[in-house]
Design an enzyme around this catalytic site. Structure first.
Site, mmCIF file in Angstrom:
data_model
loop_
_atom_site.group_PDB
_atom_site.id
_atom_site.type_symbol
_atom_site.label_atom_id
_atom_site.label_comp_id
_atom_site.label_asym_id
_atom_site.label_seq_id
_atom_site.Cartn_x
_atom_site.Cartn_y
_atom_site.Cartn_z
ATOM 1 N N PHE A 174 2.328 8.803 -1.205
ATOM 2 C CA PHE A 174 1.687 7.513 -1.025
ATOM 3 C C PHE A 174 0.198 7.586 -1.325
ATOM 4 O O PHE A 174 -0.454 6.589 -1.418
ATOM 5 C CB PHE A 174 1.906 6.996 0.406
ATOM 6 C CG PHE A 174 3.371 6.888 0.760
ATOM 7 C CD1 PHE A 174 4.236 6.221 -0.068
ATOM 8 C CD2 PHE A 174 3.871 7.474 1.907
ATOM 9 C CE1 PHE A 174 5.583 6.126 0.230
ATOM 10 C CE2 PHE A 174 5.229 7.384 2.223
ATOM 11 C CZ PHE A 174 6.069 6.709 1.385
ATOM 12 N N TRP B 149 0.824 -1.204 0.000
ATOM 13 C CA TRP B 149 0.000 0.000 0.000
ATOM 14 C C TRP B 149 0.859 1.257 0.000
ATOM 15 O O TRP B 149 0.510 2.262 -0.615
ATOM 16 C CB TRP B 149 -0.913 0.006 1.232
ATOM 17 C CG TRP B 149 -1.772 1.226 1.374
ATOM 18 C CD1 TRP B 149 -3.026 1.421 0.855
ATOM 19 C CD2 TRP B 149 -1.454 2.432 2.087
ATOM 20 N NE1 TRP B 149 -3.502 2.669 1.197
ATOM 21 C CE2 TRP B 149 -2.560 3.310 1.950
ATOM 22 C CE3 TRP B 149 -0.360 2.862 2.830
ATOM 23 C CZ2 TRP B 149 -2.594 4.573 2.534
ATOM 24 C CZ3 TRP B 149 -0.380 4.124 3.403
ATOM 25 C CH2 TRP B 149 -1.478 4.956 3.255
ATOM 26 N N HIS B 150 2.001 1.200 0.666
ATOM 27 C CA HIS B 150 2.849 2.378 0.794
ATOM 28 C C HIS B 150 3.566 2.737 -0.498
ATOM 29 O O HIS B 150 3.952 3.900 -0.674
ATOM 30 C CB HIS B 150 3.871 2.181 1.919
ATOM 31 C CG HIS B 150 3.317 2.429 3.281
ATOM 32 N ND1 HIS B 150 2.627 1.477 3.992
ATOM 33 C CD2 HIS B 150 3.330 3.539 4.055
ATOM 34 C CE1 HIS B 150 2.248 1.993 5.150
ATOM 35 N NE2 HIS B 150 2.658 3.237 5.216
ATOM 36 N N GLY B 151 3.766 1.787 -1.382
ATOM 37 C CA GLY B 151 4.446 2.160 -2.615
ATOM 38 C C GLY B 151 4.710 0.977 -3.521
ATOM 39 O O GLY B 151 4.807 -0.170 -3.073
#
Length: 464
Positions: free
Chosen positions: A464, A320-322
């Site tokens: 993000f 989810w963060h990257g």
């Protein structure tokens, strides 16, 4: 890009608040929607259409779920459509190039990369709208029949770009009716100013120290002391940067009549990795727990499935963060530590002194921040190798750096504890009423001075 900080502080924000409070209560959602779309459109004009599409899809699917509630299979179908749409939207813009690049490494496979810029805040607003239809189906939230009200929720500018993730059910009543007292406005303004000061005065200072340590690595002069100084600096930078943004969002929400949930609770005082994640980015942690971990079965179906569920959740948390392998590795790294704490270290941690547990937690967390910060896994591996003895212990530049940054490091360390809050509570209420506006004005003036003198420096979580 979004507004510059000074344009936001002295242009957009005062004008928006003036229009908002001059508007009758029943029309404030409309003003909020327009102001938020203008805010988003300034930063991402090409993607305003994506925002409209997201609002329309989830608004209509919430209505469809409610209409066909008695036909459970059909209602679930509409929930599934909403979830798939949001995941495809997020996946296309955020992960297409990553997947294309990696799949193209396979023999005979060639997938073009599109090079599309990432829509601002897409990781946040897709999760918010996804949770809305799920909660309507679960009867945890009322269906929103007014598209203006729903649009105001999705685009709410204080937290649109970097959270906290606000579930519809937490603000459903306030979207229908909300009032703002003088106390709400004053406390919201103080919270906003505190968040701004955390970002500008503390996070940016920690970021400069982190860049200094990275420069040492690039020059081949990184030492053990310099490596750990860098990890410490980045960990404090991302804390003050993100918690500062969350404070600003919560403060602005309070000014507008909304009460957002807290997103941070002094995570660096945690005595375990599990506790750290109950205190850090709490809106994301609770989202994954409520909408992924529990539906997978949580810890109710035996140790093997609990382990599986934890790995799935933390793979998704990292991803989810990257769109980069370092984020996947970072998520699995924390998933592994949580598994070890649950199944291996639980009894040992129960017998360990608090100070030792805090040191252990900080050690694990700051190593994790190294993985998070460096997308090139080769660079990350070499950096962490030096931290654990793969380089000189100390050098003269380390001494100079620590002497130069000693006061800042002390302020950063103390600022991450409850010391300031504890001291504030000891001041008599009458004294706090006098000091609060003075400190707020001072914080705003000093922060503005730094913004005028410095270059554009967006919040880390904008990407993000």
């Amino acid at each position: 890009m979004v507004f510059s900080s000074l344009t936001f502080l002295f242009g957009y924000l005062p004008l928006t608040l003036a229009l908002y409070f001059l508007t009758p209560l029943r029309r404030r959602n409309f003003v909020l929607l327009l102001a938020s779309l203008f805010f988003y459109g300034w930063g991402e004009p090409v993607y305003v259409g994506v925002m409209f599409l997201s609002i329309f899809i989830d608004y209509t699917h919430g209505l469809l779920v409610e209409r066909f509630r008695q036909q459970d299979r059909l209602a679930r179908w509409f929930v599934g459509q909403s979830v798939v749409f949001n995941l495809l939207l997020l996946g296309f813009f955020k992960y297409w190039d990553f997947l294309a690049a990696n799949l193209s490494l396979l023999p005979g496979v060639s997938i073009p990369q599109l090079g599309l810029p990432l829509p601002l805040g897409i990781s946040f607003f897709t999760f918010q709208t996804m949770s809305y239809t799920i909660d309507v189906y679960r009867r945890d939230a009322p269906v929103q029949r007014n598209i203006i009200g729903f649009g105001a929720y999705v685009t709410l500018f204080p937290q649109l770009i970097a959270g906290p993730i606000v579930k519809y059910k937490t603000v459903a009543a306030e979207l229908v009716h909300r009032t703002v007292t003088s106390r709400d406005f004053a406390e919201g303004a103080c919270r906003f100013t505190a968040g701004l000061a955390k970002k500008v005065l503390l996070a940016n200072a920690a970021g400069a120290l982190w860049e200094s340590c990275q420069a040492s690595q690039n020059a081949g002069a990184l030492t053990v002391a310099g490596g750990w100084t860098g990890l410490f600096a980045f960990g404090l930078q991302i804390y003050f940067d993100f918690s500062g943004y969350s404070d600003m969002a919560i403060g602005l929400g309070r000014i507008l009549g909304f009460r957002f949930d807290e997103n941070f609770d002094h995570p660096y005082l945690s005595t375990s990795v599990g506790e750290f994640w109950r205190r850090w980015h709490m809106s994301l942690t609770s989202w994954f727990r409520e909408y992924l971990y529990f539906p997978l079965g949580g810890s109710r179906a035996g140790s093997a499935k609990t382990l599986r569920n934890l790995l799935i959740v933390w793979f998704c948390t990292g991803f989810w963060h990257g769109a980069s392998w370092n984020f996947v590795l970072w998520g699995l790294y924390f998933g592994l530590w949580l598994i070890l704490e649950r199944f291996v270290f639980r009894d040992l941690l129960a017998r360990t002194p608090v100070l030792v547990k805090r040191f252990y937690t900080l050690l694990v967390v700051f190593v994790g921040w190294g993985i998070f910060a460096m997308e090139d896994l080769g660079v990350c591996g070499r950096y962490l190798a030096v931290c654990f003895g793969g380089g000189p212990l100390w050098s003269a530049p380390d001494g100079y750096r620590l002497r130069s940054w000693a006061l800042i490091l002390l302020l950063l360390a103390l600022g991450s504890t409850t010391l300031a809050a504890d001291l504030w509570k000891k001041i008599p209420e009458r004294g706090r009423k006098v000091l609060a506006p003075v400190l707020m004005a001072l914080g705003l003036v000093v922060s503005t001075a730094y913004l005028v003198d410095g270059s554009y420096n967006p919040f880390l979580y904008f990407r993000f």
